[in-house]
Design a protein around this motif. Structure first.
Motif, mmCIF file in Angstrom:
data_model
loop_
_atom_site.group_PDB
_atom_site.id
_atom_site.type_symbol
_atom_site.label_atom_id
_atom_site.label_comp_id
_atom_site.label_asym_id
_atom_site.label_seq_id
_atom_site.Cartn_x
_atom_site.Cartn_y
_atom_site.Cartn_z
ATOM 1 N N UNK A 115 -16.527 -24.043 -5.409
ATOM 2 C CA UNK A 115 -17.800 -24.730 -5.427
ATOM 3 C C UNK A 115 -18.898 -23.859 -5.981
ATOM 4 N N UNK A 116 -20.138 -24.231 -5.644
ATOM 5 C CA UNK A 116 -21.281 -23.538 -6.225
ATOM 6 C C UNK A 116 -21.296 -22.066 -5.872
ATOM 7 N N UNK A 117 -20.759 -21.723 -4.706
ATOM 8 C CA UNK A 117 -20.809 -20.326 -4.282
ATOM 9 C C UNK A 117 -20.030 -19.411 -5.201
ATOM 10 N N UNK A 118 -19.003 -19.941 -5.868
ATOM 11 C CA UNK A 118 -18.205 -19.089 -6.741
ATOM 12 C C UNK A 118 -18.405 -19.417 -8.202
ATOM 13 N N UNK A 119 -19.376 -20.272 -8.488
ATOM 14 C CA UNK A 119 -19.694 -20.558 -9.867
ATOM 15 C C UNK A 119 -18.875 -21.665 -10.472
ATOM 16 N N UNK A 120 -18.012 -22.341 -9.708
ATOM 17 C CA UNK A 120 -17.261 -23.462 -10.237
ATOM 18 C C UNK A 120 -18.030 -24.733 -9.977
ATOM 19 N N UNK A 121 -17.590 -25.817 -10.597
ATOM 20 C CA UNK A 121 -18.283 -27.073 -10.412
ATOM 21 C C UNK A 121 -18.115 -27.574 -8.997
ATOM 22 N N UNK A 122 -19.101 -28.314 -8.510
ATOM 23 C CA UNK A 122 -19.065 -28.828 -7.148
ATOM 24 C C UNK A 122 -17.940 -29.829 -7.002
ATOM 25 N N UNK A 123 -17.279 -29.832 -5.826
ATOM 26 C CA UNK A 123 -16.207 -30.761 -5.560
ATOM 27 C C UNK A 123 -16.480 -31.446 -4.232
ATOM 28 N N UNK A 124 -15.753 -32.526 -3.994
ATOM 29 C CA UNK A 124 -15.920 -33.273 -2.755
ATOM 30 C C UNK A 124 -15.583 -32.371 -1.573
ATOM 31 N N UNK A 125 -16.504 -32.184 -0.623
ATOM 32 C CA UNK A 125 -16.233 -31.285 0.492
ATOM 33 C C UNK A 125 -15.209 -31.869 1.457
ATOM 34 N N UNK A 126 -14.473 -30.998 2.118
ATOM 35 C CA UNK A 126 -13.574 -31.396 3.179
ATOM 36 C C UNK A 126 -14.303 -31.166 4.499
ATOM 37 N N UNK A 127 -13.580 -31.277 5.619
ATOM 38 C CA UNK A 127 -14.217 -30.983 6.902
ATOM 39 C C UNK A 127 -14.621 -29.518 6.986
ATOM 40 N N UNK A 128 -14.072 -28.686 6.097
ATOM 41 C CA UNK A 128 -14.419 -27.272 6.067
ATOM 42 C C UNK A 128 -15.539 -26.975 5.070
ATOM 43 N N UNK A 129 -16.121 -28.028 4.473
ATOM 44 C CA UNK A 129 -17.191 -27.822 3.516
ATOM 45 C C UNK A 129 -16.656 -27.418 2.157
ATOM 46 N N UNK A 130 -17.522 -26.861 1.329
ATOM 47 C CA UNK A 130 -17.137 -26.469 -0.024
ATOM 48 C C UNK A 130 -16.908 -24.975 -0.157
ATOM 49 N N UNK A 131 -17.034 -24.236 0.928
ATOM 50 C CA UNK A 131 -16.811 -22.787 0.876
ATOM 51 C C UNK A 131 -16.139 -22.351 2.168
ATOM 52 N N UNK A 132 -14.825 -22.257 2.116
ATOM 53 C CA UNK A 132 -14.067 -21.972 3.334
ATOM 54 C C UNK A 132 -14.358 -20.577 3.879
ATOM 55 N N UNK A 133 -14.890 -19.695 3.041
ATOM 56 C CA UNK A 133 -15.208 -18.348 3.519
ATOM 57 C C UNK A 133 -16.322 -18.367 4.562
ATOM 58 N N UNK A 134 -17.080 -19.466 4.625
ATOM 59 C CA UNK A 134 -18.165 -19.582 5.595
ATOM 60 C C UNK A 134 -17.716 -20.224 6.911
#
Length: 255
Positions: A115-134
């Protein structure tokens, strides 16, 4: 010999639909551009194949039979489909479009922290959001609760995602795992437990979004849970669940 190619990068495996001709020896060439903790191993359950990826080209050879072939990352969140046809020359654009529409959904962002955090295009979030590292480790990995000669845990989920993604179990103690999947999309069906060599250990069923699994694991190791040829979660069996280092397991298996 026929060749098909995909790339592995932060957005997943691209393209996620390939066509091959039945009965013709095939080279699947995976070009590793950006290797992450999620896409670094490709899994093809119907072939009992698990292949580690690295930067550069990795070649997987097989001969397609009659059935289409599903593949995924080791977490099952980046998915693709190899369509097996009688004659590649007869494939039309409408066939390609139909296959792409029917291909299994993927969420590289939820798996790899994209997702945006890694510079890729935004994708549909899961229950874990778009950045699993968070996501807190205690949501991703849970230890079974040991009480006497039983260890237990309830697995839940929303949409297409299970919570947790990893269950840590103690060897030598009977495990009782309950599934409450009432908020998931179409969870019913047969689930298969495999060891890391893709040998079938056992199977169980989810009916009306509920299910129960019991087993005594005698030895430490990693066990995979598949549904419809897709890896959905896994069990990590350890010597002593009380001393299991969840952060280390996260670094090793998730992100």
């Amino acid at each position: 010999m026929q060749e098909v190619r995909i790339t592995a990068d932060a957005s997943g495996y691209n393209p996620n639909v390939l066509f091959v001709q039945k009965g013709v020896p095939t080279k699947l060439i995976v070009e590793g551009k950006t290797i992450t903790s999620c896409n670094n191993e490709i899994v093809i359950p119907s072939m009992n194949k698990r292949q580690k990826l690295s930067k550069g080209e990795t070649v997987i050879e097989f001969t397609p039979g009659n059935e289409d072939i599903n593949y995924s990352c080791w977490m099952g969140m980046i998915r693709g489909l190899i369509k097996v046809v009688d004659n590649l020359d007869t494939i039309s654009q409408s066939d390609i479009s139909a296959a792409q529409n029917a291909a299994p959904s993927s969420n590289a962002a939820g798996c790899c922290g994209g997702g945006a955090a890694s510079g890729t295009s935004a994708q549909e979030p899961t229950i874990y959001g778009t950045n699993i590292s968070q996501v807190p480790t205690e949501r991703l990995i849970k230890k079974a609760t040991v009480s006497g000669d039983i260890q237990s845990l309830t697995i839940k989920g929303v949409g297409a995602d299970f919570e947790p993604l990893m269950v840590v179990l103690n060897k030598g103690i009977n495990a009782k795992i309950d599934f409450d999947l009432s908020k998931m999309d179409s969870p019913d069906g047969e689930y298969t437990l495999l060891d890391v060599s893709y040998n079938k250990v056992t199977s169980f069923k989810i009916t009306n979004s509920k299910g129960e699994f019991e087993k005594l694991f005698q030895n430490p190791g990693t066990y995979l849970i598949l549904n419809k040829d897709q890896l959905v979660l896994f069990f990590q069996v350890v010597d002593d669940v009380n001393n299991a280092d969840l952060e280390q397991l996260r670094r090793e298996y998730i992100y």
